[in-house]
Design a protein around this motif. Structure first.
Motif, short mmCIF file in Angstrom:
data_model
loop_
_atom_site.label_atom_id
_atom_site.label_comp_id
_atom_site.label_asym_id
_atom_site.label_seq_id
_atom_site.Cartn_x
_atom_site.Cartn_y
_atom_site.Cartn_z
N PRO A 260 -15.04 72.27 48.00
CA PRO A 260 -13.69 72.11 47.24
C PRO A 260 -12.65 71.23 47.15
O PRO A 260 -11.82 71.16 46.37
N ILE B 151 -7.36 69.72 48.67
CA ILE B 151 -6.37 71.30 48.29
C ILE B 151 -6.63 72.29 49.33
O ILE B 151 -5.83 72.94 49.69
N THR B 152 -7.85 72.51 49.65
CA THR B 152 -8.31 73.53 50.77
C THR B 152 -7.36 73.51 52.02
O THR B 152 -6.80 74.34 52.40
N ALA C 70 -3.82 73.75 51.30
CA ALA C 70 -3.41 75.26 51.39
C ALA C 70 -3.41 76.03 52.46
O ALA C 70 -2.64 76.75 52.70
N ARG C 71 -4.41 75.57 53.36
CA ARG C 71 -4.60 76.43 54.62
C ARG C 71 -3.45 75.84 55.73
O ARG C 71 -2.77 76.83 56.21
N ARG D 276 0.06 77.68 54.57
CA ARG D 276 0.14 79.05 54.83
C ARG D 276 0.63 79.19 56.49
O ARG D 276 1.28 80.18 56.82
N ASN D 277 0.28 78.09 57.46
CA ASN D 277 0.81 78.35 58.65
C ASN D 277 1.89 77.32 58.83
O ASN D 277 2.11 76.88 59.92
N ASP E 100 -3.44 66.30 42.23
CA ASP E 100 -3.54 67.50 42.71
C ASP E 100 -2.28 67.88 43.27
O ASP E 100 -1.67 68.98 43.44
N TRP F 130 0.50 70.44 43.06
CA TRP F 130 0.72 71.44 43.89
C TRP F 130 2.46 71.52 44.70
O TRP F 130 3.02 72.76 44.64
N THR G 10 4.86 74.84 44.14
CA THR G 10 5.15 75.44 45.41
C THR G 10 6.59 75.33 45.75
O THR G 10 7.14 75.64 46.64
#
Lengths: 77, 393
Positions: free
Chosen positions: A15, A18-19, A22-23, A26-27, A46, A50, A54
């Motif tokens: 993918p 960005i995978t 994004a991960r 989150r952290n 991208d 993003w 955000t």
């Protein structure tokens, strides 16, 4: 000094980077610096989309012969 | 004889085992489950109620001479070259391959466990897919929120495949006008890789599927029936179809520090060697390679590792080849590798036939009988050729 978290997404096409971004997001916490390495050409558009979505800041996008480096400052989390 | 220990009887583990000659290697496959499932079919169990038998005993899929042990491995010590399981056997080895796949973990997202237990999904098991089918076949109208709960997920096309199957089902049942399908995704667009998105986006629009991009699920409130994203957006739902986050193996791996924050094993993207080890590999979904988590990558990685163990030079190209059912009898494939982007390969009826045939060829693939077909196919659909043909037009 803030730690820079390196995210190496070189080679990722699907993918895609960005995978990993994004991960990492989150952290992360406000003030963190993320440095994303990618070879996928779509990474610039991208990450810009993003960051807009955000509310985070792209500090720099650097194109090197073997990779694209995107530096991101986390302003919102 | 050198001992090869394979943890996991999924596609990667079985293909690797069957690629080694039991006359030359002492091969053992250990898995906590007795059965192997053809996972791509979960989609049709969940959205069509398919009753196809998609599980076979792992032992029946291995060549004669390869040992299968039903045991749950709890610890692997790479320095000592030993693995320990719940049967209290100590497994020693010359080579180890960790091919444990992913495990679904709804718990990091508040509220998701409850929804997952109630509604199931179309990614994790036959039981969970049947659970979802029971909700879908009794659905009478309302808003369906469908998507992945984390950016790390198996099979990137399958998320949208679910939305497409759902739309086709609702359309055929005459429920389309009473339903809203909201497809949420942590990615910037319906399909994460841009060239494939260009192919499928018109279909998404035409079928009235509303896409919620940059929607990385943060919480689920199943009482008020609201999903909230990290980015601050919300979706009100009547039926939630949520694929839970994927995590790596729960096995304790020593030395520490060889797994990323989601427990995927840090391995070389060309050789699948676990960082710092020449005789230990992580194959398929269990590793942290920058590629899709799919059966085809597990297959190709397993072949490379089998060659490396046999002393032949080989490296994984990052090739993906993910079948993508776009519903109404058509499908495409998402094809790329480390050096070449995804090709905008158009959906056709022929490709749908190929995807359906795979459910049969799969069992031959595991045993290695379909290798000549695949060698031809992979060359024929090389991403360089596909991009030359389709990317410019």
């Amino acid at each position: 000094m803030t730690d820079v978290k390196l995210i190496d997404s070189r080679g990722a096409a699907c993918p895609g980077p960005i995978t990993d971004l994004a991960r990492a997001y989150r952290n992360s916490k406000v003030g963190d610096m993320l440095e994303l390495w990618a070879t996928d050409k779509g990474v610039k558009a991208d990450t810009e989309a993003w960051a807009k979505k955000t509310g985070n800041e792209i500090v720099e996008i650097k194109e090197e012969p073997d990779k694209i480096i995107v530096k991101i400052k986390i302003l919102k989390r | 004889m050198e001992k090869v220990l394979i943890i996991g009887g999924g596609a990667g583990g079985i293909i690797l085992a069957n690629s080694l000659d039991p006359k030359d290697y002492n091969v053992t496959v250990v898995d906590k489950d007795e059965y192997h499932y053809y996972q791509p079919w979960y989609l049709y169990v969940a959205f069509k109620g398919s009753k196809r038998k998609i599980g076979k005993p792992i032992a029946s899929l291995l060549k004669p001479g390869i040992r299968y042990v039903k045991d749950e491995i709890t610890e692997i010590n790479l320095n000592e070259r030993k693995a320990y399981g719940s049967l209290r056997i100590t497994y020693d080895y010359d080579y180890i391959i960790i091919a444990t796949g992913t495990s679904p973990d709804p718990d990091p997202i508040p509220g998701l466990r409850e929804v997952f237990n109630e509604y199931g999904d179309y990614h994790t098991s036959v039981q969970n897919s049947l659970k979802l089918w029971n909700h879908i076949k009794n659905f009478k109208g309302g808003t369906i929120a469908i998507g992945q709960a984390s950016p790390t997920c198996k099979c990137p096309p399958s998320l949208l495949e679910g939305a497409f199957q759902l739309e086709e089902y609702l359309n055929k049942k005459g429920l389309k006008s009473k339903t809203k399908i909201k497809f949420f995704t942590p990615f910037p667009r319906a399909y994460p890789a841009e060239p494939m998105n260009k192919v499928v986006e018109p279909m998404v629009e035409e079928r009235g599927i509303e896409v919620m991009p940059f929607f990385d699920l943060d919480t689920v409130d199943n009482e008020k029936k609201i999903l909230t994203s990290i980015e601050g957006d919300t979706i009100n739902y009547d039926l939630p179809i949520i694929v839970p986050p994927c995590k790596g193996t729960k096995i304790k791996i020593l030395p520490e520090g060889l797994q990323n924050e989601d427990r995927f094993i840090i391995s070389d993207k060309y050789t699948m060697k676990i960082k710092g080890f020449d005789n230990a590999f992580a194959v398929g979904d269990a590793n942290n390679l920058p590629t899709s988590k799919t059966g085809v990558t597990a297959h190709l990685e397993a072949k490379v590792v089998a060659n490396i163990i046999q002393g032949k030079y080989d490296k994984f190209t990052g090739r993906i080849n993910c079948p993508f059912d776009t519903a109404y009898g058509k499908a495409t494939f998402v094809i790329a590798d480390y050096d070449n982007p995804v090709a905008p390969y158009p959906p056709t009826r022929m490709k749908h036939f190929m995807k359906m045939s795979m459910a049969r060829i799969y069992w031959m693939t595991l045993r290695g009988y379909a290798d000549p077909i695949f060698d031809f196919y992979f060359d024929f659909t090389n991403p360089v050729k596909l991009n030359e043909k389709y990317a410019t037009s």
